[in-house]
Scaffold this active site. Structure first.
Site, PDB file in Angstrom:
ATOM      1  N   ALA A  18     -39.405  25.285   5.975  1.00  0.00           N
ATOM      2  CA  ALA A  18     -40.661  25.659   4.955  1.00  0.00           C
ATOM      3  C   ALA A  18     -41.313  26.850   5.240  1.00  0.00           C
ATOM      4  CB  ALA A  18     -41.784  24.558   5.034  1.00  0.00           C
ATOM      5  N   LYS A  37     -44.455  27.232  18.303  1.00  0.00           N
ATOM      6  CA  LYS A  37     -45.198  26.845  19.442  1.00  0.00           C
ATOM      7  C   LYS A  37     -44.466  26.747  20.543  1.00  0.00           C
ATOM      8  CE  LYS A  37     -46.464  22.413  19.461  1.00  0.00           C
ATOM      9  NZ  LYS A  37     -47.185  21.079  18.895  1.00  0.00           N
ATOM     10  N   ALA A  48     -32.100  17.870  11.636  1.00  0.00           N
ATOM     11  CA  ALA A  48     -31.500  17.326  10.615  1.00  0.00           C
ATOM     12  C   ALA A  48     -30.228  16.866  10.481  1.00  0.00           C
ATOM     13  CB  ALA A  48     -32.018  18.051   9.374  1.00  0.00           C
ATOM     14  N   GLN A  49     -29.678  15.928  10.136  1.00  0.00           N
ATOM     15  CA  GLN A  49     -28.334  15.380  10.568  1.00  0.00           C
ATOM     16  C   GLN A  49     -27.673  15.295   8.914  1.00  0.00           C
ATOM     17  OE1 GLN A  49     -27.815  11.920  12.804  1.00  0.00           O
ATOM     18  NE2 GLN A  49     -28.394  13.162  14.789  1.00  0.00           N
ATOM     19  N   GLU A 119     -26.642   8.413   1.124  1.00  0.00           N
ATOM     20  CA  GLU A 119     -27.641   7.655   1.835  1.00  0.00           C
ATOM     21  C   GLU A 119     -28.400   6.743   1.386  1.00  0.00           C
ATOM     22  OE1 GLU A 119     -29.889  10.822   4.061  1.00  0.00           O
ATOM     23  OE2 GLU A 119     -27.883  11.856   4.645  1.00  0.00           O
ATOM     24  N   HIS A 241     -37.140   5.633  11.020  1.00  0.00           N
ATOM     25  CA  HIS A 241     -35.697   5.746  10.771  1.00  0.00           C
ATOM     26  C   HIS A 241     -34.953   4.327  11.301  1.00  0.00           C
ATOM     27  CE1 HIS A 241     -31.802   6.729  10.530  1.00  0.00           C
ATOM     28  NE2 HIS A 241     -32.152   7.996   9.802  1.00  0.00           N
ATOM     29  N   ARG A 287     -35.197   2.882   3.101  1.00  0.00           N
ATOM     30  CA  ARG A 287     -35.542   2.817   4.360  1.00  0.00           C
ATOM     31  C   ARG A 287     -36.358   1.927   5.272  1.00  0.00           C
ATOM     32  NH1 ARG A 287     -35.178   9.064   6.580  1.00  0.00           N
ATOM     33  NH2 ARG A 287     -33.073   9.080   6.236  1.00  0.00           N
ATOM     34  N   HIS A 348     -40.134   8.414  12.392  1.00  0.00           N
ATOM     35  CA  HIS A 348     -39.323   9.749  11.950  1.00  0.00           C
ATOM     36  C   HIS A 348     -40.072  10.636  10.944  1.00  0.00           C
ATOM     37  CE1 HIS A 348     -35.394  11.509  11.215  1.00  0.00           C
ATOM     38  NE2 HIS A 348     -35.489  11.173   9.476  1.00  0.00           N
ATOM     39  N   ARG A 383     -40.342   7.839   1.741  1.00  0.00           N
ATOM     40  CA  ARG A 383     -39.467   9.112   1.444  1.00  0.00           C
ATOM     41  C   ARG A 383     -37.900   8.740   1.445  1.00  0.00           C
ATOM     42  NH1 ARG A 383     -36.108  12.723   4.358  1.00  0.00           N
ATOM     43  NH2 ARG A 383     -36.735  11.581   6.301  1.00  0.00           N
ATOM     44  N   SER A 388     -36.588  15.498   2.153  1.00  0.00           N
ATOM     45  CA  SER A 388     -37.751  16.178   2.651  1.00  0.00           C
ATOM     46  C   SER A 388     -37.060  17.695   3.190  1.00  0.00           C
ATOM     47  CB  SER A 388     -38.121  15.697   4.086  1.00  0.00           C
ATOM     48  OG  SER A 388     -36.963  15.561   5.105  1.00  0.00           O
ATOM     49  N   LEU A 389     -36.051  17.820   3.384  1.00  0.00           N
ATOM     50  CA  LEU A 389     -35.214  19.378   3.287  1.00  0.00           C
ATOM     51  C   LEU A 389     -35.587  20.013   2.095  1.00  0.00           C
ATOM     52  CD1 LEU A 389     -32.472  19.321   5.631  1.00  0.00           C
ATOM     53  CD2 LEU A 389     -34.602  20.163   6.306  1.00  0.00           C
TER      54      LEU A 389
HETATM   55  P1  FAD Z   1     -40.263  21.761  11.093  1.00  0.00           P
HETATM   56  O1  FAD Z   1     -38.991  22.006  11.025  1.00  0.00           O
HETATM   57  O2  FAD Z   1     -40.824  20.716  12.046  1.00  0.00           O
HETATM   58  O3  FAD Z   1     -41.003  23.082  11.863  1.00  0.00           O
HETATM   59  C1  FAD Z   1     -42.436  22.994  12.464  1.00  0.00           C
HETATM   60  C2  FAD Z   1     -42.598  24.259  13.182  1.00  0.00           C
HETATM   61  O4  FAD Z   1     -43.979  24.497  13.207  1.00  0.00           O
HETATM   62  C3  FAD Z   1     -41.790  24.584  14.242  1.00  0.00           C
HETATM   63  O5  FAD Z   1     -41.560  26.124  14.359  1.00  0.00           O
HETATM   64  C4  FAD Z   1     -43.113  24.545  15.242  1.00  0.00           C
HETATM   65  O6  FAD Z   1     -43.010  25.220  16.356  1.00  0.00           O
HETATM   66  C5  FAD Z   1     -44.338  24.970  14.402  1.00  0.00           C
HETATM   67  N1  FAD Z   1     -45.651  24.546  15.001  1.00  0.00           N
HETATM   68  C6  FAD Z   1     -46.074  23.404  15.004  1.00  0.00           C
HETATM   69  N2  FAD Z   1     -47.281  23.098  15.456  1.00  0.00           N
HETATM   70  C7  FAD Z   1     -47.557  24.404  15.809  1.00  0.00           C
HETATM   71  C8  FAD Z   1     -48.650  25.214  16.362  1.00  0.00           C
HETATM   72  N3  FAD Z   1     -49.688  24.657  16.501  1.00  0.00           N
HETATM   73  N4  FAD Z   1     -48.571  26.357  16.307  1.00  0.00           N
HETATM   74  C9  FAD Z   1     -47.682  27.159  16.265  1.00  0.00           C
HETATM   75  N5  FAD Z   1     -46.506  26.574  15.708  1.00  0.00           N
HETATM   76  C10 FAD Z   1     -46.380  25.255  15.451  1.00  0.00           C
HETATM   77  N6  FAD Z   1     -34.806  15.366   6.474  1.00  0.00           N
HETATM   78  C11 FAD Z   1     -33.878  15.578   5.215  1.00  0.00           C
HETATM   79  O7  FAD Z   1     -34.161  15.853   4.331  1.00  0.00           O
HETATM   80  N7  FAD Z   1     -32.469  15.508   5.854  1.00  0.00           N
HETATM   81  C12 FAD Z   1     -32.094  15.125   7.045  1.00  0.00           C
HETATM   82  O8  FAD Z   1     -30.806  14.976   7.368  1.00  0.00           O
HETATM   83  C13 FAD Z   1     -32.851  14.906   8.115  1.00  0.00           C
HETATM   84  N8  FAD Z   1     -32.442  14.574   9.310  1.00  0.00           N
HETATM   85  C14 FAD Z   1     -33.512  14.492  10.407  1.00  0.00           C
HETATM   86  C15 FAD Z   1     -33.064  14.050  11.635  1.00  0.00           C
HETATM   87  C16 FAD Z   1     -34.058  14.153  12.401  1.00  0.00           C
HETATM   88  C17 FAD Z   1     -33.573  13.831  14.168  1.00  0.00           C
HETATM   89  C18 FAD Z   1     -35.459  14.622  12.352  1.00  0.00           C
HETATM   90  C19 FAD Z   1     -36.385  14.559  13.560  1.00  0.00           C
HETATM   91  C20 FAD Z   1     -35.773  14.765  10.994  1.00  0.00           C
HETATM   92  C21 FAD Z   1     -35.011  14.718  10.031  1.00  0.00           C
HETATM   93  N9  FAD Z   1     -35.274  15.086   8.653  1.00  0.00           N
HETATM   94  C22 FAD Z   1     -34.300  15.232   7.955  1.00  0.00           C
HETATM   95  C23 FAD Z   1     -36.544  15.572   8.471  1.00  0.00           C
HETATM   96  C24 FAD Z   1     -36.764  16.827   8.455  1.00  0.00           C
HETATM   97  O9  FAD Z   1     -35.792  17.552   9.257  1.00  0.00           O
HETATM   98  C25 FAD Z   1     -38.062  17.673   8.492  1.00  0.00           C
HETATM   99  O10 FAD Z   1     -39.011  16.889   7.696  1.00  0.00           O
HETATM  100  C26 FAD Z   1     -38.142  19.121   7.980  1.00  0.00           C
HETATM  101  O11 FAD Z   1     -37.221  19.805   8.805  1.00  0.00           O
HETATM  102  C27 FAD Z   1     -39.467  19.776   8.377  1.00  0.00           C
HETATM  103  O12 FAD Z   1     -39.620  21.059   8.233  1.00  0.00           O
HETATM  104  P2  FAD Z   1     -40.700  21.895   8.169  1.00  0.00           P
HETATM  105  O13 FAD Z   1     -40.435  23.184   8.126  1.00  0.00           O
HETATM  106  O14 FAD Z   1     -41.754  21.277   7.472  1.00  0.00           O
HETATM  107  O15 FAD Z   1     -41.190  21.505   9.936  1.00  0.00           O
HETATM  108  C1  SIN Z   2     -30.227  10.856   8.438  1.00  0.00           C
HETATM  109  O1  SIN Z   2     -29.590  11.667   8.634  1.00  0.00           O
HETATM  110  O2  SIN Z   2     -30.230   9.817   8.725  1.00  0.00           O
HETATM  111  C2  SIN Z   2     -31.730  11.490   8.416  1.00  0.00           C
HETATM  112  C3  SIN Z   2     -31.881  11.728   7.031  1.00  0.00           C
HETATM  113  C4  SIN Z   2     -33.343  11.878   6.420  1.00  0.00           C
HETATM  114  O3  SIN Z   2     -34.241  11.748   7.551  1.00  0.00           O
HETATM  115  O4  SIN Z   2     -33.744  12.243   5.341  1.00  0.00           O
END
Ligand code: FAD
Ligand code: SIN
Length: 548
Positions: A18, A37, A48-49, A119, A241, A287, A348, A383, A388-389
């Site tokens: 984001a 951070k 994300a997988q 999925e 998850h 889920r 998750h 969700r 979420s991506l």
């Molecule tokens: P993030 O990618 O979490 O980035 C957060 C950022 O904020 C980081 O850079 C961090 O350093 C920064 N930050 C946090 N707090 C602070 C602070 N106080 N000061 C400065 N910086 C800070 N979703 C899907 O849609 N498909 C998938 O396949 C999927 N697989 C997943 C697998 C795993 C193992 C996990 C954990 C999640 C998965 N998700 C998946 C969920 C998805 O990855 C996340 O919801 C999404 O990537 C969040 O993106 P974001 O940009 O909101 O935050």
């Molecule tokens: C997964 O690969 O199972 C994670 C997908 C997701 O959290 O959306």
């Protein structure tokens, strides 16, 4: 800093999908500062997988993706949010590709096409992926695209502590002008002033003892926004998850739902499959259903884990489609191609968060939120996998468009903000107080506010959390801050918000299951109008409402 007292036109707190999409677009029209951070490539996004959900094949339709999302969301989604975010899916995927993301391709009857995964909860194959390392590939591409633009200053290892808020005479927030951030290498707190601020801090999985999330996920954005006075909603909907590897050294390593999309079966320790007893879609049910089924079977049988079995599929296919998961499992002594592997659920994804409109605007002018930190109404009570991506990418773009519009006619002068003043704070000598409280919150949340809840456990959790909060706040105000203390203060706020929202919802719906309110009454929401549990610091006590 220029003469106006502003460091940047855009401050982006968070460097996941984001934040980086916002930053890349913003760099075309102004100066951008991105705070991360930890290292800039450490984010939930990188883990994300499964992939990113988007209508892509000709057999699929927006109506179908919308219907699947609404069904998973159990009557709490905002239909307008679902429709508009789903419709932006193909465009945002094309943009990721244009920025350099390589999604996996396959030969479809002589045509070279993007491979589409399936999925739980999806009625069509619509998940674009980069094998089983989708997030890593997206971060690589966005990182390279950001570096290629001159205007982006990335400050790694800078922890945003508080937002710079201009308050009215009644103490309520008027607008946001940046943030104070702790530079970890010097322990100095810097004031970073900006005309617009994006919260893109991701989720809060660390509030639970077992989580798929990396250490950065301590809910800082939600806690900062709550302290500043922005509305927060639906925090009771924490997604677990269903399948993480059960091994003491695996740190809840995720086993992607895409394995179930390719036919993996959940089995009890004696080999019996059980998901058909819980849902007609069995392993591909939403889920919340799968996680609750596993939890229930583990409690009923006294098992430490259940098993996920993909060994009936061709070994070559498994190694090619899931190379990372295959190798990681093998490292722990489990051969995915030969036998079922042990799995358990873990925290998750945060479906609630900082309330935004469909352009990423929060309740505080000049403050935007996008990605997991935000609550747009897309996910409702649960969700849908890989949405979420999609949401983070769509909303990162839209938040930029909203901020650009504001800057187009912005003549406001920045209010005077003081430099950070540590006052009489002393150096902390008692780190054990921080580590103990940290552990206590996470264990408490896991045991009392997990997959299955009760009124008694929630009341008990709130009492303990309020005690811990008082202690942590006392400690915070008397000691020089470090990143652990900043995160702990945020974590206890997030825990309180999850519990308070859960206490407000006197029903079981989606991810919130309370044994004292096992049903959900038929509600007009089921026809598509959301009802949210909304919390705002400046509301009369208790700071919470159930709003329509
Ligand atoms: P993030 O990618 O979490 O980035 C957060 C950022 O904020 C980081 O850079 C961090 O350093 C920064 N930050 C946090 N707090 C602070 C602070 N106080 N000061 C400065 N910086 C800070 N979703 C899907 O849609 N498909 C998938 O396949 C999927 N697989 C997943 C697998 C795993 C193992 C996990 C954990 C999640 C998965 N998700 C998946 C969920 C998805 O990855 C996340 O919801 C999404 O990537 C969040 O993106 P974001 O940009 O909101 O935050
Ligand atoms: C997964 O690969 O199972 C994670 C997908 C997701 O959290 O959306």
């Amino acid at each position: 800093m220029n003469n106006s007292g502003i460091d940047s036109d855009f401050l982006v707190i968070g460097g996941g999908i984001a934040g980086m999409i916002f930053a890349i677009k913003a760099a075309a029209i102004g100066s951008v500062t991105v705070l991360t951070k930890a290292a800039s490539d450490e984010a939930n996004t990188a883990y994300a997988q499964g992939g990113i959900a988007s209508v892509w094949s000709v057999d699929d339709s927006f109506e179908s993706h919308v219907a699947d999302t609404l069904r998973a969301g159990a009557g709490v989604c905002d239909r307008a949010a679902v429709e508009s975010i789903v419709r932006d899916g193909p465009e945002v995927v094309r943009e990721l590709i244009a920025l350099g993301t390589h999604f996996t391709r396959v030969d479809e009857g002589g045509e070279d096409e993007y491979d589409l995964g399936r999925e739980g909860g999806h009625s069509h194959r619509r998940v674009l992926h980069a094998q089983d390392l989708t997030g890593r590939e997206i971060m690589r591409a966005l990182g390279a695209a950001a570096r290629a633009r001159g205007n982006i200053r990335v400050l790694e290892n800078h922890v945003a502590v508080n937002l710079l808020i201009d308050k009215g005479a009644d103490g309520r927030p008027q607008s946001c002008w940046g943030a104070y951030a702790l530079e970890k290498s010097t322990m100095r707190v810097r004031k970073i002033a900006a005309r617009t601020t994006l919260l893109a801090t991701g989720g809060a999985g660390k509030v639970y003892l077992y989580t798929t999330n990396p250490d950065i996920a301590s809910g800082d954005g939600v806690a900062m926004a709550y302290r500043a006075g922005a509305p927060i909603a639906n925090m009771e909907f924490y997604q677990f998850h269903p399948t993480c590897l059960y091994h003491p050294a695996a740190k809840s390593f995720l086993i992607s739902e895409a394995l179930r999309g390719e036919g993996a079966i959940l089995r009890l320790p004696d080999g019996t499959p059980f998901m058909k007893r819980y849902h007609p879609d069995a392993e591909l049910a939403p889920r919340d259903v799968v996680a609750r089924a596993i939890d229930s079977e583990m409690k009923r049988g006294g098992y430490d884990c259940v098993y996920l079995d993909l060994s009936h599929r061709d070994a070559g296919f498994i190694r090619e489609r899931f190379p990372n998961i295959y190798e990681r499992c093998l490292g722990f002594g489990f051969d995915l191609t030969a036998a079922p592997i042990p799995v358990v659920p873990a925290a998750h994804y945060m479906c609630g968060g900082v309330v935004t409109d469909l352009m990423g605007r929060t309740g505080i002018p000049r403050l935007y939120a996008a990605g997991e930190v935000a609550m747009t109404g897309l996910h409702g009570a649960n969700r849908l996998a890989s949405n979420s991506l999609l949401e983070a990418a769509v909303m990162g773009r839209r938040a930029f468009a909203a901020a650009r519009e504001l800057l187009g006619h912005d003549e406001a002068a920045i209010p005077e903000f003081r430099q950070w003043d540590p006052g009489a704070a002393i150096k902390s000598e008692q780190h054990v107080l921080i580590t103990h409280s940290w552990e206590e919150i996470r264990r408490l949340m896991w045991n009392y506010v997990g997959i299955v809840r009760s009124d008694l456990r929630l009341e008990s959790a709130l009492r303990r959390i309020l005690m811990l909060k008082e202690e942590i706040h006392g400690y915070y105000w008397h000691h020089q801050i470090d990143s652990d203390l900043v995160e702990l203060r945020n974590l206890v706020t997030v825990a309180e918000l999850v519990v308070r929202c859960a206490m407000l919802r006197k029903e079981s719906r989606g991810l919130h299951y309370n044994i004292d309110h096992p049903e959900h009454p038929h509600h007009p929401d089921d026809a598509g109008t959301p009802h949210n549990t909304t919390m705002r610091r400046f509301d009369a006590p208790p700071p919470a409402t159930l709003s329509a």
